[in-house]
Design a protein around this motif. Structure first.
Motif, mmCIF file in Angstrom:
data_model
loop_
_atom_site.group_PDB
_atom_site.id
_atom_site.type_symbol
_atom_site.label_atom_id
_atom_site.label_comp_id
_atom_site.label_asym_id
_atom_site.label_seq_id
_atom_site.Cartn_x
_atom_site.Cartn_y
_atom_site.Cartn_z
ATOM 1 N N ASP A 36 54.762 16.848 79.834
ATOM 2 C CA ASP A 36 55.332 18.419 80.374
ATOM 3 C C ASP A 36 56.225 17.898 81.698
ATOM 4 O OD1 ASP A 36 57.119 20.784 80.184
ATOM 5 O OD2 ASP A 36 54.213 22.004 79.655
ATOM 6 N N LEU A 37 57.222 18.404 81.694
ATOM 7 C CA LEU A 37 57.793 18.206 83.362
ATOM 8 C C LEU A 37 58.251 19.703 84.092
ATOM 9 C CD1 LEU A 37 60.125 15.130 83.511
ATOM 10 C CD2 LEU A 37 57.948 15.494 84.746
ATOM 11 N N SER A 38 58.293 20.630 83.226
ATOM 12 C CA SER A 38 58.393 21.974 83.859
ATOM 13 C C SER A 38 57.238 23.052 84.656
ATOM 14 C CB SER A 38 59.006 23.206 82.524
ATOM 15 O OG SER A 38 57.498 23.212 81.520
ATOM 16 N N LYS A 39 55.761 21.956 84.299
ATOM 17 C CA LYS A 39 54.601 22.600 85.457
ATOM 18 C C LYS A 39 55.221 23.167 86.335
ATOM 19 C CE LYS A 39 51.273 21.194 82.024
ATOM 20 N NZ LYS A 39 50.001 19.849 82.317
ATOM 21 N N LYS A 40 55.008 24.820 86.298
ATOM 22 C CA LYS A 40 54.980 25.043 88.271
ATOM 23 C C LYS A 40 54.112 25.525 88.642
ATOM 24 C CE LYS A 40 60.205 26.369 88.758
ATOM 25 N NZ LYS A 40 60.851 25.249 87.471
ATOM 26 N N ALA A 90 62.153 9.012 95.190
ATOM 27 C CA ALA A 90 62.173 10.220 95.274
ATOM 28 C C ALA A 90 60.677 10.976 94.511
ATOM 29 C CB ALA A 90 63.126 10.731 95.210
ATOM 30 N N GLY A 91 60.032 10.393 93.904
ATOM 31 C CA GLY A 91 59.134 10.823 93.297
ATOM 32 C C GLY A 91 57.594 11.599 93.638
ATOM 33 N N GLY A 92 58.036 11.844 95.259
ATOM 34 C CA GLY A 92 56.957 12.729 95.929
ATOM 35 C C GLY A 92 55.541 11.323 96.869
ATOM 36 N N LYS A 93 56.095 10.806 96.451
ATOM 37 C CA LYS A 93 54.906 10.085 96.600
ATOM 38 C C LYS A 93 54.079 10.402 98.573
ATOM 39 C CE LYS A 93 56.118 6.293 95.660
ATOM 40 N NZ LYS A 93 56.883 6.311 95.013
ATOM 41 N N GLY A 94 55.032 10.439 99.461
ATOM 42 C CA GLY A 94 54.911 10.213 100.930
ATOM 43 C C GLY A 94 54.038 12.204 100.597
ATOM 44 N N ASP A 119 67.742 13.547 86.026
ATOM 45 C CA ASP A 119 68.192 14.693 86.614
ATOM 46 C C ASP A 119 67.621 15.931 88.325
ATOM 47 O OD1 ASP A 119 69.619 14.009 85.092
ATOM 48 O OD2 ASP A 119 69.068 16.114 84.122
ATOM 49 N N GLU A 120 66.369 15.820 88.201
ATOM 50 C CA GLU A 120 65.810 15.749 89.671
ATOM 51 C C GLU A 120 65.688 14.619 90.588
ATOM 52 O OE1 GLU A 120 62.381 18.049 92.133
ATOM 53 O OE2 GLU A 120 64.176 18.708 90.227
ATOM 54 N N GLN A 121 65.916 13.357 90.002
ATOM 55 C CA GLN A 121 65.667 12.542 90.623
ATOM 56 C C GLN A 121 67.853 12.362 91.434
ATOM 57 O OE1 GLN A 121 66.683 8.278 89.796
ATOM 58 N NE2 GLN A 121 64.597 7.832 91.171
ATOM 59 N N ASP A 131 58.056 19.924 90.163
ATOM 60 C CA ASP A 131 57.851 20.777 90.537
ATOM 61 C C ASP A 131 56.653 20.074 92.165
ATOM 62 O OD1 ASP A 131 58.161 23.549 91.827
ATOM 63 O OD2 ASP A 131 55.273 23.558 90.973
ATOM 64 N N LYS A 132 57.436 19.955 93.133
ATOM 65 C CA LYS A 132 56.309 18.782 94.011
ATOM 66 C C LYS A 132 55.186 20.101 94.804
ATOM 67 C CE LYS A 132 60.145 17.108 97.139
ATOM 68 N NZ LYS A 132 60.885 16.623 98.150
ATOM 69 N N LEU A 133 55.581 20.922 94.598
ATOM 70 C CA LEU A 133 53.944 21.942 94.475
ATOM 71 C C LEU A 133 53.009 21.907 93.585
ATOM 72 C CD1 LEU A 133 55.335 24.830 95.739
ATOM 73 C CD2 LEU A 133 55.384 23.760 97.541
ATOM 74 N N TYR A 134 53.464 21.977 92.568
ATOM 75 C CA TYR A 134 52.310 21.507 91.213
ATOM 76 C C TYR A 134 52.047 19.754 91.758
ATOM 77 C CZ TYR A 134 49.916 20.824 86.589
ATOM 78 O OH TYR A 134 49.618 20.816 86.012
ATOM 79 N N ALA A 135 52.514 19.342 91.533
ATOM 80 C CA ALA A 135 52.389 17.672 91.558
ATOM 81 C C ALA A 135 51.011 17.851 92.639
ATOM 82 C CB ALA A 135 53.575 16.676 92.042
ATOM 83 N N ARG A 136 51.827 18.379 93.781
ATOM 84 C CA ARG A 136 50.478 18.056 95.576
ATOM 85 C C ARG A 136 48.839 18.401 94.985
ATOM 86 N NH1 ARG A 136 55.113 20.006 99.276
ATOM 87 N NH2 ARG A 136 56.164 18.336 99.465
ATOM 88 N N VAL A 137 49.094 19.754 94.551
ATOM 89 C CA VAL A 137 47.872 20.854 94.168
ATOM 90 C C VAL A 137 46.932 19.649 92.706
ATOM 91 C CG1 VAL A 137 46.483 22.960 92.878
ATOM 92 C CG2 VAL A 137 48.943 22.487 94.738
#
Length: 513
Positions: free
Chosen positions: A276-280, A320-324, A426-428, A484-490
């Motif tokens: 579910d990629l809509s998590k924010k 560009a998935g946000g690993k860094g 699309d996000e990529q 959502d980068k913020l969700y991913a980092r947390v």
């Protein structure tokens, strides 16, 4: 497989230790075999075959003498000799095979080991330093170590030098009586001679459990040094001849059967299609949660250092998935002396001539430290699979090899977590364009990134298969919803915090027992 006389391992006593050879016969045979060995060493170099020769056996059986006789015939530029004593402090803080993985030979080179990776199931077991479950795990780790190397093209020759209790006692006495050599006989050497039968049983079991087709043991009757030298020389030369022939045959067979792999639909709609990629998170939620988690992580970092818990964190994901960004948030509050970020690019020239896992073994963390891998050993089953940098057999075998490597780390007490940072196509594209328009981020985007995008479906299938086949209880995959980068980092920091808290609890409970 490699045909050799199969000694009845349980019957070491049956072996005739009185065999001798006349001096003239010895000289004549050795001259011939030495010339042969020199030639075989050059041929292995040309064929790019790495060779490992292991000398094990009873104390004072003459390993040093025999290694010396063997290398006389070899070009010194093509081999290294390693003596393994008790692990150093540096080695003690790593999985026990780390010090042998890092000393595996490059293609075309020979590594000779005066004792090796069997210490834990011989000496340590005899000394009562290993529990029975640890012994079982150690055998598993040893078997997978040898199989992985052998499957990767390394020839492993294992020699067990055998002498009787009386002969050993005589040799110990002779060493102990001379000022120059007395240091070579330790208290535990005498102890093993006293309990010779018990130590012999342990060695018999070791020989039995680890005598495999790809890494067989040869028992060397070592009472007569000339006889032993001849048998070692003939074992090594006949094995190398066999392996060179086998390599030729394999090359011819591979040429004949080179075919393109057809993608299967089996992993088309796998794990990723259900994410579910809509998590924010809102900016405020993010700041509050991240701040709290980073503070907890800081405390846990000193706790794992104190308890000597190693941590291995692998990051994979779409370009560009946000690993860094995730790695940056994870490390920003940590003591820099206690972690290392290892970026993985395509292998350099030195890495290319070693087993593909070798470069990762070189960066296994010390107990109490954190190793973060920005891209990992999973390149084997993704980019190398899709771009054809390895054979189909190679990447299909890799799932098990990787599971075994991670199991060995876990057996050594490590926390192992792997993150897949997931975004949609699309996000990529949006992130790629944003990078191209921002001068500060342009370096992050290359033509290759756009090219890889065209292979999205192939990658998706490979990733689905990888997640299914290599997510284990001891080294799970965590799929991170990354649009959502913020969700991913947390999510990343939170997962690490929870895993460390769980492990610390287990270790403390264990210590209380």
């Amino acid at each position: 497989g490699y045909s050799k006389q199969k000694e009845d391992m349980r019957m070491l006593e049956k072996i005739d230790l009185s065999v001798k050879v006349k001096k003239e016969k010895y000289k004549e045979a050795m001259e011939e075999m030495e010339a042969k060995l020199g030639l075989l060493q050059r041929q292995c170099k040309e064929a790019g075959i790495p060779v490992m020769i292991l000398f094990e056996g009873m104390g004072a059986a003459g390993k040093g003498v025999q290694i010396n006789r063997l290398i006389q015939a070899m070009d010194p530029r093509g081999f290294s000799v390693y003596a393994s004593n008790r692990p150093t402090e540096e080695e003690h803080f790593r999985p026990f095979l780390w010090r042998f993985w890092t000393k595996t030979p490059a293609n075309g080179r020979t590594a000779i080991y005066d004792r090796g990776w069997y210490r834990s199931v011989q000496v340590d077991r005899f000394d009562g330093e290993m529990s029975e479950t640890e012994v079982v795990k150690a055998f598993q780790d040893i078997l997978s170590f040898e199989k992985q190397l052998s499957d990767g093209g390394t020839v492993i020759i294992k020699l067990f030098l055998y002498i009787s209790k009386e002969e050993q006692k005589k040799r110990f006495k002779k060493l102990a009586d001379s000022k120059e050599t007395a240091w070579r006989v330790s208290e535990s050497d005498w102890n093993r001679n006293k309990e010779y039968e018990k130590y012999l049983r342990i060695n018999e079991e070791m020989l039995e459990k680890t005598d495999t087709e790809h890494a067989p043991w040869t028992i060397i009757e070592a009472t007569d040094k000339n006889y032993a030298a001849m048998k070692i020389m003939s074992t090594v030369t006949s094995r190398l001849e066999y392996e060179l022939e086998k390599k030729k045959a394999e090359k011819a067979a591979a040429k004949a059967s080179a075919k393109k792999t057809v993608p299967s639909d089996k992993y088309k709609n796998g794990v990723l299609s259900g994410v579910d990629l809509s998590k924010k998170l809102t900016r405020n939620q993010y700041k509050k949660e991240l701040d709290e988690l980073q503070k907890r992580l800081q405390i846990l970092h000193s706790e794992i250092y104190r308890l000597r818990i190693p941590v291995v964190l692998g990051f994979e994901g779409w370009d560009a998935g946000g690993k860094g960004g995730a790695i940056k948030r994870l490390t920003s509050n940590l003591d820099p002396r206690g972690y290392q970020v290892n970026p993985t690019a395509s292998p350099n020239d030195i890495e290319k001539v070693h087993h593909y896992l070798w470069r990762f073994w070189n960066n296994v963390p010390k107990a109490g430290h954190i190793a973060i891998f920005d891209r990992t050993w999973y390149g084997r089953v993704m980019v190398e699979r899709i771009e054809g940098f390895c054979t189909e057999a190679d990447w299909k075998r890799a799932y098990q090899e990787i599971n075994e490597m991670e199991a060995h780390m876990a057996n050594a007490g490590a926390v192992v977590l792997k993150f897949w940072l997931h975004i949609d196509k699309d996000e990529q594209e949006r992130r790629f364009k944003e990078r191209m328009e921002n001068p500060a981020k342009q370096w992050k985007i290359t033509d290759e990134d756009w090219r890889n995008r065209e292979k999205w479906d192939l990658y998706e299938e490979a990733v689905n298969e990888m997640l299914v086949r290599t997510s284990t209880t001891y080294a799970p995959w965590i799929v991170v919803e990354g649009n959502d980068k913020l969700y991913a980092r947390v999510k990343v920091v939170k997962t690490v915090v929870e895993a460390l808290e769980k492990k610390i609890k287990e270790v403390k409970k264990e210590q209380k027992k």
